[in-house]
Scaffold this motif. Structure first.
Motif, mmCIF file in Angstrom:
data_model
loop_
_atom_site.group_PDB
_atom_site.id
_atom_site.type_symbol
_atom_site.label_atom_id
_atom_site.label_comp_id
_atom_site.label_asym_id
_atom_site.label_seq_id
_atom_site.Cartn_x
_atom_site.Cartn_y
_atom_site.Cartn_z
ATOM 1 N N ILE A 185 -34.237 67.671 36.371
ATOM 2 C CA ILE A 185 -33.466 66.448 35.972
ATOM 3 C C ILE A 185 -33.958 66.033 34.467
ATOM 4 O O ILE A 185 -33.081 65.887 33.797
ATOM 5 C CB ILE A 185 -33.969 65.350 36.756
ATOM 6 C CG1 ILE A 185 -33.421 65.474 38.332
ATOM 7 C CG2 ILE A 185 -33.466 64.115 36.389
ATOM 8 C CD1 ILE A 185 -34.056 64.532 39.165
ATOM 9 N N LEU A 186 -35.255 66.387 34.035
ATOM 10 C CA LEU A 186 -35.572 65.996 32.785
ATOM 11 C C LEU A 186 -35.077 66.988 31.771
ATOM 12 O O LEU A 186 -34.696 66.725 30.760
ATOM 13 C CB LEU A 186 -37.111 65.815 32.747
ATOM 14 C CG LEU A 186 -37.787 64.633 33.320
ATOM 15 C CD1 LEU A 186 -39.252 64.880 33.486
ATOM 16 C CD2 LEU A 186 -37.485 63.579 32.697
ATOM 17 N N GLY A 198 -32.837 64.143 25.694
ATOM 18 C CA GLY A 198 -32.370 63.567 24.695
ATOM 19 C C GLY A 198 -31.469 62.656 25.072
ATOM 20 O O GLY A 198 -30.971 61.689 24.333
ATOM 21 N N GLU A 199 -30.746 62.599 26.210
ATOM 22 C CA GLU A 199 -29.826 61.603 26.614
ATOM 23 C C GLU A 199 -30.419 60.476 27.278
ATOM 24 O O GLU A 199 -31.238 60.752 28.188
ATOM 25 C CB GLU A 199 -28.531 62.251 27.572
ATOM 26 C CG GLU A 199 -28.058 63.442 27.113
ATOM 27 C CD GLU A 199 -26.928 63.172 26.336
ATOM 28 O OE1 GLU A 199 -26.249 62.059 26.402
ATOM 29 O OE2 GLU A 199 -26.578 64.005 25.485
ATOM 30 N N SER A 200 -29.762 59.258 27.065
ATOM 31 C CA SER A 200 -30.393 58.209 28.052
ATOM 32 C C SER A 200 -29.604 57.806 29.145
ATOM 33 O O SER A 200 -28.617 57.681 29.128
ATOM 34 C CB SER A 200 -30.440 57.052 26.817
ATOM 35 O OG SER A 200 -29.102 56.734 26.428
ATOM 36 N N VAL A 201 -30.526 57.820 30.135
ATOM 37 C CA VAL A 201 -29.831 57.685 31.449
ATOM 38 C C VAL A 201 -29.660 56.272 31.954
ATOM 39 O O VAL A 201 -30.650 55.521 31.435
ATOM 40 C CB VAL A 201 -30.746 58.245 32.561
ATOM 41 C CG1 VAL A 201 -30.007 58.122 33.825
ATOM 42 C CG2 VAL A 201 -31.058 59.833 32.188
ATOM 43 N N SER A 202 -28.419 55.912 32.077
ATOM 44 C CA SER A 202 -28.034 54.270 32.471
ATOM 45 C C SER A 202 -29.042 53.955 33.750
ATOM 46 O O SER A 202 -29.285 54.821 34.610
ATOM 47 C CB SER A 202 -26.630 54.167 32.451
ATOM 48 O OG SER A 202 -26.298 54.635 33.956
ATOM 49 N N THR A 218 -41.821 59.186 33.767
ATOM 50 C CA THR A 218 -41.020 60.350 32.930
ATOM 51 C C THR A 218 -39.651 59.844 32.610
ATOM 52 O O THR A 218 -39.250 60.302 31.656
ATOM 53 C CB THR A 218 -40.996 61.588 33.675
ATOM 54 O OG1 THR A 218 -40.448 60.967 34.944
ATOM 55 C CG2 THR A 218 -42.284 62.280 33.646
ATOM 56 N N VAL A 219 -39.028 58.820 33.444
ATOM 57 C CA VAL A 219 -37.796 58.362 32.985
ATOM 58 C C VAL A 219 -37.848 56.977 32.354
ATOM 59 O O VAL A 219 -37.943 56.086 33.154
ATOM 60 C CB VAL A 219 -36.917 58.267 34.157
ATOM 61 C CG1 VAL A 219 -35.494 57.830 33.828
ATOM 62 C CG2 VAL A 219 -36.750 59.715 34.821
ATOM 63 N N PRO A 220 -37.738 56.951 31.022
ATOM 64 C CA PRO A 220 -37.957 55.688 30.343
ATOM 65 C C PRO A 220 -37.095 54.657 30.643
ATOM 66 O O PRO A 220 -37.448 53.319 30.505
ATOM 67 C CB PRO A 220 -37.947 55.967 28.803
ATOM 68 C CG PRO A 220 -37.199 57.258 28.963
ATOM 69 C CD PRO A 220 -37.362 57.860 30.081
ATOM 70 N N SER A 261 -32.764 45.915 41.807
ATOM 71 C CA SER A 261 -34.059 45.795 41.229
ATOM 72 C C SER A 261 -34.319 46.199 39.936
ATOM 73 O O SER A 261 -34.960 45.736 39.002
ATOM 74 C CB SER A 261 -35.072 46.396 42.128
ATOM 75 O OG SER A 261 -35.256 47.874 41.887
ATOM 76 N N VAL A 262 -33.583 47.288 39.284
ATOM 77 C CA VAL A 262 -33.412 47.570 37.952
ATOM 78 C C VAL A 262 -32.792 46.553 36.847
ATOM 79 O O VAL A 262 -33.169 46.243 35.965
ATOM 80 C CB VAL A 262 -32.946 49.138 37.895
ATOM 81 C CG1 VAL A 262 -32.827 49.566 36.341
ATOM 82 C CG2 VAL A 262 -33.763 49.978 38.802
#
Lengths: 226, 232
Positions: free
Chosen positions: B48-49, B54-58, B129-131, B195-196
């Motif tokens: 997944i990473l 480089g892309e920001s995941v919503s 890992t997922v900012p 929750s996010v």
């Protein structure tokens, strides 16, 4: 099924189709003539659910009595239910193209029928993965019961609480599937709709009988040769 | 009479705790499930990473991805409880020694523990890992994980019992589990998204209701039907 009943089902369905296309149904806001799908799409979904229910019913009967005939009936009902489920999906999808603008857009109702198809698919793959007859019968009966208890989450709960475009979802007009338990249809529509419901149920029962007979004959043939 | 009643209630629990400790001991001895599952999570997470590099995941998407990892981790790990009994040929011995309900409860307890430990690790690794995955309403997230993991364990333990008797177990498991688990997954993904997004706890109430009723329904049905799966 007697000969006259088969003839009756044929004539009945032909009459329902003719009336369903031609009868004046009055003006319905937002749907217009596209509301005629109700005469065919809803009975198909009803038969699919009925078949699934019968499949589970015979599954339970098998678990209680251990009679292989019940398993044959259970599998036959599931096969027919699968066919009607596909038909309901296709008719619904074509209707969605002209009413909502796209064939498929993951509306809660579309999701729920998709899940129904997935369950049938899983049921058949489970059956083909089990070789011993008794084991196949009992395990697939158990699976259909488990599936049937989780299906209501989709068919009855989710389309109600999430926004849906399908008639009957939260925030849209509902001829049949609504929370108040009333039917909002003109008299003409009501008669044709119920006639169609009866006709499709009769057709299903006839097909079910045929399928069961074929499956029984095949079963005995295999039992003789083995 | 009274003693017998007490016995009838505690006997399955006693048997269940024996089955549970047996599974736990053999797991602690080999650490087979946990080790391979950890590697599975690492592999999935790195795919997944790499693919989102480089892309920001919503945030909405990240809630869904988290449950994809959890679902497939569960699918690769939880079937072991019953499949291993069939492969080692020990299911007959279990049938002789304990009641069917004890077997199910013991396995369910072990699988729940496994998935709770695993989910803590997955969530920890995922947050690191997922900012874009920042939990803004921890209470909603906590209850979602609590109920969701149990529901996942409950349904997949029972399906594992079914597929352990079939051929081609590995491919059949996700195929059979997915439609059963879908109501759970839909509401769990929705609650995680809330929750996010930092929603108030009241907004997630509908999801919690579905989750609670799902857990109750599936656990009850599996206890009732387990006899037919186990003794055949």
């Amino acid at each position: 099924m007697a000969r006259w009943m088969k003839l009756l089902v044929g004539v009945w369905i032909a009459a329902v189709v003719t009336l369903g296309v031609t009868i004046p149904i009055g003006y319905i806001p937002g749907l217009g003539d596209r509301a005629r799908i109700l005469f065919f799409h809803v009975p198909m979904s009803w038969v699919a659910v009925l078949a699934f229910l019968m499949s589970m019913w015979y599954g339970i009967a098998y678990l209680r009595k251990r009679d292989i005939m019940n398993d044959i009936k259970s599998a036959s009902a599931a096969e027919l239910g699968f066919v009607f489920c596909i038909l309901a999906t296709i008719t619904g999808s074509i209707w969605a193209r002209f009413n909502w603008g796209s064939f498929w857009n993951w509306d809660p109702r579309e999701t729920s029928i998709f899940v129904l198809l997935l369950i049938y698919g899983a049921y058949f793959s489970l059956r083909s993965a089990l070789e011993i007859e008794e084991r196949r019968a009992s395990l697939s009966a158990v699976y259909s019961i488990v599936a049937f208890v989780t299906v209501p989450f989709f068919i009855f709960i989710m389309p109600r609480i999430t926004f849906s475009l399908h008639p009957g979802g939260a925030g849209s007009v509902a001829p049949i599937l609504n929370t108040s338990g009333k039917m909002y249809m003109g008299t003409n529509m009501k008669y044709v709709f119920f006639a169609s419901l009866i006709g499709f149920t009769g057709l299903y029962l006839w097909l079910f009988q045929l399928r069961t007979r074929i499956a029984t004959v095949t079963y005995h043939k295999h039992a003789e040769s083995a | 009479m009274k003693l017998r009643l007490v016995w009838a209630i505690f006997c399955p629990v006693k048997g269940a705790s024996a089955v549970f400790s047996k599974d736990l001991n053999s797991e602690l001895r080999t650490r087979y499930a946990l080790n391979s599952l950890l590697m599975f999570v690492v592999v999935t997470l790195s795919i997944i990473l790499f693919s989102t590099a480089g892309e920001s995941v919503s945030p909405t998407l990240s809630a869904g991805i988290l449950w994809i990892i959890i679902f497939f981790a569960a699918m690769s790990g939880l079937s072991r409880s019953f499949v291993a009994e069939e492969e080692r040929g020990t299911s007959m011995t279990l049938q002789l020694w304990v009641k069917p309900s004890s077997v199910l409860l013991g396995k369910l307890a072990f699988n729940s523990l496994l998935i709770y430990v695993l989910n803590v690790l997955i969530v920890f690794a995922y947050i690191l890992t997922v900012p874009s995955f920042i939990v803004q309403s921890p209470l909603i997230f906590f209850f979602t994980m609590l109920l969701g993991s149990f529901g996942l364990a409950s349904a997949s333990t029972f399906i594992a019992a079914i597929i352990s008797k079939a051929n081609s177990k590995g491919t059949l498991y996700p195929v059979l589990s997915f439609p059963i688990l879908l109501p759970l997954l839909v509401s769990v993904i929705d609650a995680t998204r809330l929750s996010v997004d930092g929603a108030a706890i009241g907004e997630a109430l509908a999801d919690f209701k579905i989750l609670i009723s799902y857990c109750v329904v599936v656990t009850t049905v599996s206890i009732v039907l387990f006899d037919f799966v186990w003794r055949d």
